[in-house]
Scaffold this motif. Structure first.
Motif, PDB file in Angstrom:
ATOM      1  N   ASP A  58      44.575  39.314  36.978  1.00 38.27           N
ATOM      2  CA  ASP A  58      43.289  39.588  37.690  1.00 38.27           C
ATOM      3  C   ASP A  58      43.157  40.958  38.143  1.00 38.27           C
ATOM      4  N   ALA A  59      42.949  41.995  37.617  1.00 37.95           N
ATOM      5  CA  ALA A  59      42.997  43.317  37.902  1.00 37.95           C
ATOM      6  C   ALA A  59      41.767  43.728  38.625  1.00 37.95           C
ATOM      7  N   VAL A  60      41.793  44.956  39.317  1.00 39.17           N
ATOM      8  CA  VAL A  60      40.420  45.271  39.753  1.00 39.17           C
ATOM      9  C   VAL A  60      39.517  46.163  38.668  1.00 39.17           C
ATOM     10  N   ASP A  61      38.797  45.453  38.182  1.00 33.79           N
ATOM     11  CA  ASP A  61      37.768  45.847  37.246  1.00 33.79           C
ATOM     12  C   ASP A  61      36.286  45.829  37.608  1.00 33.79           C
ATOM     13  N   ASP A  62      36.126  45.670  39.057  1.00 31.73           N
ATOM     14  CA  ASP A  62      34.787  45.553  39.366  1.00 31.73           C
ATOM     15  C   ASP A  62      34.019  46.642  39.263  1.00 31.73           C
ATOM     16  N   ALA A  63      32.573  46.332  39.341  1.00 33.51           N
ATOM     17  CA  ALA A  63      31.688  47.344  39.445  1.00 33.51           C
ATOM     18  C   ALA A  63      31.618  48.430  40.490  1.00 33.51           C
ATOM     19  N   VAL A 176      57.650  48.745  54.716  1.00 35.19           N
ATOM     20  CA  VAL A 176      57.811  47.671  53.616  1.00 35.19           C
ATOM     21  C   VAL A 176      57.213  46.467  54.180  1.00 35.19           C
ATOM     22  N   ILE A 177      55.930  46.042  53.474  1.00 37.14           N
ATOM     23  CA  ILE A 177      55.243  45.069  53.769  1.00 37.14           C
ATOM     24  C   ILE A 177      54.974  44.218  52.419  1.00 37.14           C
ATOM     25  N   PRO A 178      54.856  42.938  52.441  1.00 36.72           N
ATOM     26  CA  PRO A 178      54.496  42.104  51.222  1.00 36.72           C
ATOM     27  C   PRO A 178      53.110  42.325  51.095  1.00 36.72           C
ATOM     28  N   LEU A 179      52.462  42.131  49.830  1.00 41.15           N
ATOM     29  CA  LEU A 179      50.996  42.043  49.317  1.00 41.15           C
ATOM     30  C   LEU A 179      50.588  40.718  50.010  1.00 41.15           C
ATOM     31  N   CYS A 180      49.260  40.943  50.377  1.00 43.34           N
ATOM     32  CA  CYS A 180      48.487  39.757  51.019  1.00 43.34           C
ATOM     33  C   CYS A 180      48.809  38.470  49.922  1.00 43.34           C
ATOM     34  N   THR A 181      49.371  37.408  50.427  1.00 42.92           N
ATOM     35  CA  THR A 181      49.552  36.250  49.504  1.00 42.92           C
ATOM     36  C   THR A 181      49.405  34.869  50.461  1.00 42.92           C
ATOM     37  N   GLY A 182      49.792  33.809  49.809  1.00 45.72           N
ATOM     38  CA  GLY A 182      49.558  32.721  50.657  1.00 45.72           C
ATOM     39  C   GLY A 182      48.414  32.398  51.203  1.00 45.72           C
ATOM     40  N   HIS A 183      48.514  31.743  52.414  1.00 41.94           N
ATOM     41  CA  HIS A 183      47.390  31.332  53.118  1.00 41.94           C
ATOM     42  C   HIS A 183      46.357  32.470  53.786  1.00 41.94           C
ATOM     43  N   GLU A 184      47.078  33.631  53.769  1.00 45.38           N
ATOM     44  CA  GLU A 184      46.223  35.021  54.495  1.00 45.38           C
ATOM     45  C   GLU A 184      45.429  34.994  53.281  1.00 45.38           C
ATOM     46  N   ARG A 185      45.578  34.953  51.832  1.00 40.11           N
ATOM     47  CA  ARG A 185      44.819  35.501  50.720  1.00 40.11           C
ATOM     48  C   ARG A 185      43.553  34.265  50.767  1.00 40.11           C
ATOM     49  N   LEU A 186      42.403  35.126  50.768  1.00 39.62           N
ATOM     50  CA  LEU A 186      41.184  34.466  50.838  1.00 39.62           C
ATOM     51  C   LEU A 186      40.811  33.933  49.544  1.00 39.62           C
ATOM     52  N   LYS A 187      40.377  32.573  49.293  1.00 34.71           N
ATOM     53  CA  LYS A 187      40.236  32.135  47.820  1.00 34.71           C
ATOM     54  C   LYS A 187      38.616  31.795  47.297  1.00 34.71           C
ATOM     55  N   ASP A 188      38.155  31.892  46.335  1.00 32.83           N
ATOM     56  CA  ASP A 188      37.039  31.352  46.024  1.00 32.83           C
ATOM     57  C   ASP A 188      36.932  30.063  45.839  1.00 32.83           C
ATOM     58  N   ALA A 189      35.571  29.449  45.447  1.00 34.28           N
ATOM     59  CA  ALA A 189      35.610  28.126  45.150  1.00 34.28           C
ATOM     60  C   ALA A 189      36.614  27.564  44.025  1.00 34.28           C
ATOM     61  N   ASN A 190      37.008  28.288  43.163  1.00 41.56           N
ATOM     62  CA  ASN A 190      38.050  28.090  41.913  1.00 41.56           C
ATOM     63  C   ASN A 190      39.391  28.080  42.310  1.00 41.56           C
ATOM     64  N   GLY A 191      39.552  28.584  43.648  1.00 39.06           N
ATOM     65  CA  GLY A 191      41.041  28.619  44.062  1.00 39.06           C
ATOM     66  C   GLY A 191      41.356  30.157  43.799  1.00 39.06           C
ATOM     67  N   ASP A 192      40.646  31.161  42.850  1.00 37.94           N
ATOM     68  CA  ASP A 192      41.167  32.327  42.607  1.00 37.94           C
ATOM     69  C   ASP A 192      40.827  33.222  43.697  1.00 37.94           C
TER      70      ASP A 192
END
Ligand SMILES: C[S@@+](CC[C@H](N)C(=O)[O-])C[C@H]1O[C@@H](n2cnc3c(N)ncnc32)[C@H](O)[C@@H]1O
Length: 392
Positions: A58-63, A176-192
């Motif tokens: 899921d890369a950054v390929d947005d317009a 040194v800080i982790p990427l945003c993952t887990g509960h902090e990462r906002l998801k869409d309706a499909n969980g992506d």
């Protein structure tokens, strides 16, 4: 949220819908304390990227991340930086973030626009995505650039607070800080992932604690999911977000509605010694916090009387709180602030507590400091010249 044409005053704690250059053009000059900008990376991705198991990355390929050429990206960068510099207060600062794709262009544009770079900071991701093709190094960091409006400008740097965040050791420029993952990462309706480049709150926490104070206005012209706004709100800062994508705006609004600011006492950060107003002992006497004639004592039972001119007298010695303490101890120097105590309600309290109270009042603007930097003071201690201003 507002549709922006022109706004007379700086709107606080709102997401402004629209193109960031146009919206910033409608903001008043010199109106924000800090800008945190996470602009498009211009990743120039060619085709899909797959993991070894053939799943699509899921890369950054947005317009919003696509530009026709480097020249088009540079023109865009210079245009938004010019507006950002206009809305920044003279003592304000900007933080921008980017990857190898855009950060060098960003750095050059910052300097060409008149900003003065203070540091670059490497955000090292503790959990980076591997390089699936194995043809290059794992891309494990992004670069932040911190700059003032111009060379020589003052800026906020909560040195002691950053040192405290780093276990008492001076904060370095590699984080040194982790990427945003887990509960902090906002998801869409499909969980992506709802947004491809949501930044970790920890990164913003460090920037805002280090470079702003409660009540400051923080502008993020590429708001995305509103990470800057969420952390600003938690930390008692005000934010202005600019975003043009309706889905991201809705996402950020939902997120911000759930943020609970920390309580005020928790927001006080360790003050830098340089930023702390200096308190002459005489101010405690002038303001009636200690009375002339009042007796101060040391932990080992030495005593001295406060005089109306802010000096102490004891056993034929008189001088500043530091001089008298040193003379009584037969020591070359003494920090009078921690040496002397006064009595209140049957308790012995270090006079430093009064100094801190007064310094807090000055910092909060509830009282005016008499002067911002101490006069240089040399005193004679046992025939040697010693410098006292260190104890202010
Ligand atoms: C790199 S992302 C920022 C992500 C954000 N820091 C976060 O933590 O969610 C850039 C954002 O800027 C927005 N954007 C890009 N160009 C814009 C423009 N010209 N005006 C306003 N928003 C823009 C995109 O829609 C995207 O959400």
């Amino acid at each position: 949220m507002k549709d922006m044409a022109r706004v007379a005053d700086v709107p606080r704690n709102e997401i402004l819908r629209g193109d960031s250059i146009e919206v910033m053009a409608g903001l008043p000059e010199a109106s924000v304390d800090l800008i945190f900008a996470d602009p498009p990376y211009n990743l120039q991705l060619r085709g899909d990227l797959h993991r070894p198991d053939n799943s699509r990355v899921d890369a950054v390929d947005d317009a919003w991340d696509r530009f026709d050429s480097f020249a088009a990206y540079d023109a865009f960068t210079r245009a938004w930086l010019a507006e950002a510099r206009r809305v920044l207060k003279p003592d304000g600062a900007i933080w921008t973030i980017g990857s190898y794709h855009n950060v060098f262009r960003l750095g050059a544009a910052l300097q060409d626009t008149g900003f003065w770079i203070l540091n670059d900071v490497v955000w090292r991701k503790s959990n980076p995505m591997p390089n699936f093709r194995g043809r290059r190094f794992t891309n494990a960091h992004e670069t932040l650039i911190w700059a003032t409006r111009e060379e020589g400008a003052r800026y906020t740097f909560n040195y002691e607070a950053l040192k405290a965040l780093n276990d008492g050791v001076q904060m370095r420029s590699d984080w040194v800080i982790p990427l945003c993952t887990g509960h902090e990462r906002l998801k869409d309706a499909n969980g992506d992932k709802a947004h491809p480049t949501q930044k970790p709150e920890a990164l913003l926490h460090r920037v805002l604690v280090g470079c702003t104070n409660p009540g400051d206005v923080v502008l993020d012209p590429f708001f995305g999911t509103g990470t800057t706004g969420a952390v600003a709100r938690m930390l008692g800062r005000d934010y202005i977000g600019i975003e043009r994508d309706e889905d991201y705006i809705a996402l950020a609004e939902r997120r911000l509605a759930e943020v609970r600011p920390y309580d005020r006492a928790a927001l006080e950060v360790s003050a830098s010694k340089r930023a702390a107003p200096r308190v002459p002992f005489g101010q405690l006497v002038e303001r009636g916090m200690l009375r002339p004639g009042e007796v101060l004592t040391s932990v080992n039972g030495k005593a001295a009387k406060v005089r109306a001119d802010g000096t102490l007298v004891a056993d034929g010695v008189n001088g500043s709180i530091h001089q008298v303490g040193a003379a009584l101890e037969g020591a070359p120097s003494c920090n009078g602030w921690t040496y002397w105590c006064f009595r209140r309600e049957g308790r012995s309290v270090p006079i430093d507590v009064l100094r801190q109270q007064l310094a807090r009042r000055w910092r909060s603007g509830r009282a005016e400091p008499p002067f911002s930097s101490p006069p240089s003071r040399y005193v004679l201690v046992k025939g040697r010249r010693a410098r006292w201003s260190v104890f202010w």
